[in-house]
Write an enzyme that holds these catalytic residues in place. Sequence first.
Site, PDB file in Angstrom:
ATOM      1  N   LYS A 110       1.021  -1.230  -0.056  1.00  0.00           N
ATOM      2  CA  LYS A 110      -0.022  -0.051   0.289  1.00  0.00           C
ATOM      3  C   LYS A 110       0.839   1.390  -0.115  1.00  0.00           C
ATOM      4  O   LYS A 110       0.578   2.121  -0.787  1.00  0.00           O
ATOM      5  CB  LYS A 110      -0.912  -0.072   1.196  1.00  0.00           C
ATOM      6  CG  LYS A 110      -2.257   0.875   0.943  1.00  0.00           C
ATOM      7  CD  LYS A 110      -3.305   0.570   1.803  1.00  0.00           C
ATOM      8  CE  LYS A 110      -4.517   1.390   1.656  1.00  0.00           C
ATOM      9  NZ  LYS A 110      -5.591   1.064   2.227  1.00  0.00           N
ATOM     10  N   LYS A 189      -4.773 -14.857 -10.985  1.00  0.00           N
ATOM     11  CA  LYS A 189      -5.176 -15.496  -9.801  1.00  0.00           C
ATOM     12  C   LYS A 189      -6.588 -15.000  -9.391  1.00  0.00           C
ATOM     13  O   LYS A 189      -6.925 -13.800  -9.524  1.00  0.00           O
ATOM     14  CB  LYS A 189      -4.486 -15.378  -8.725  1.00  0.00           C
ATOM     15  CG  LYS A 189      -5.095 -15.947  -7.278  1.00  0.00           C
ATOM     16  CD  LYS A 189      -4.155 -15.431  -6.195  1.00  0.00           C
ATOM     17  CE  LYS A 189      -4.666 -15.840  -4.786  1.00  0.00           C
ATOM     18  NZ  LYS A 189      -4.180 -15.579  -3.775  1.00  0.00           N
ATOM     19  N   LYS A 192     -11.234 -11.193  -5.491  1.00  0.00           N
ATOM     20  CA  LYS A 192     -12.110 -10.235  -5.494  1.00  0.00           C
ATOM     21  C   LYS A 192     -11.522  -8.920  -5.957  1.00  0.00           C
ATOM     22  O   LYS A 192     -12.183  -7.898  -6.709  1.00  0.00           O
ATOM     23  CB  LYS A 192     -12.609  -9.828  -3.809  1.00  0.00           C
ATOM     24  CG  LYS A 192     -14.144  -9.897  -3.797  1.00  0.00           C
ATOM     25  CD  LYS A 192     -14.191 -10.238  -2.209  1.00  0.00           C
ATOM     26  CE  LYS A 192     -13.548 -11.537  -2.096  1.00  0.00           C
ATOM     27  NZ  LYS A 192     -13.479 -11.899  -0.503  1.00  0.00           N
TER      28      LYS A 192
END
Length: 320
Positions: A110, A189, A192
Amino acid sequence: MRVLSGIQPSGALHIGNYFGALKQFIELQHSYDGLYFIANYHALTSLHDPAALRAATLEVAVSFLALGLDPEKATIFVQSDVPEVPELTWMLSCVTPVGLLERCHAYKDKVAQGLPAEHGLFAYPVLMAADILIYDSNLVPVGQDQKQHVEVTRDIALRFNNRYGEVFTIPEALILPEVAVVPGLDGRKMSKSYGNTIEIFDEPEVLRKKVMSVKTDSTPVEAPKNPETCNAFALFRLVAPPEELAEVRRLYLEGGAAYGEVKKRTAELMADYFAEAREKRKELLAHPEQVREVLAAGAARARSLARVTLDRAREACGIW
Ligand code: ADP
Ligand code: TRP
């Protein structure tokens, strides 16, 4: 032997979650004392819509039960129903070097992307360590992506034990096999965050549309193909009976496999594979009070285990 794992409630579960994690949980419940929970405190680091978080928490609980986690065998609960966990998290924080957390990928990624990171994301592995250590867990079945967090947990436990004596059991990760990495519709892969998922509880028609859209190359039907690199085959093998799998593998290798056919058959098999679970889920959704009862009983057992470890930790470090 005690086995523990958690899943974050971040929306409907996809078949990557099933074949990569849940299926193993369900198998392990027969041989071990299993604790499986819904990590809603962890989800707070990324899911900021309260209604969505609440709904996703129930959705994962329903999914656990619909897919076959059995409350008679395993302890199923929600992370936040065990307030001993955040209490232990603080004690663990006090033995956790900042550098150890700075090396953890969720936070590092991040920051590398230039996104603002909150303390919760930074401290996420400490909360995960508390989840694991508080129940004296021996084995933690997780995907490759969570391996680092289990190593951090071991580190934290060893540091605490070094400072205060033998308080915690040192857990081990049970890394779920790489074979189970399920590709998504675009071949990356399934995740979500990539929006390339097939949901476990998709109705057959939706499932069919999604499977038909799986990315494949343009090799002609007659040409030999490599089954190991084909996304359609990777999904097919998850649900195909052994003889059919062998036959289709042969067609790939010798030529004659049509992607469209493989996908169509995969969709059918997948719809059948989850048919019973789809029905069970509908029943459970119609009776959410039954799900809440299971979660309450699970939390009561989890808390009774947690209390013992927490008291041991408090005593060891001098919290009255
Ligand atoms: P997502 O990437 O969709 O956010 P999570 O990280 O919440 O999924 O995954 C929860 C569990 O499911 C983890 O144990 C993870 O290893 C497993 N899992 C997720 N995606 C896959 C996949 N495509 N193949 C195999 N296992 C997966
Ligand atoms: N961090 C895990 C994930 O995102 C979920 C999790 C929270 C977990 N606490 C845990 C997994 C303890 C195993 C053990 O998938």
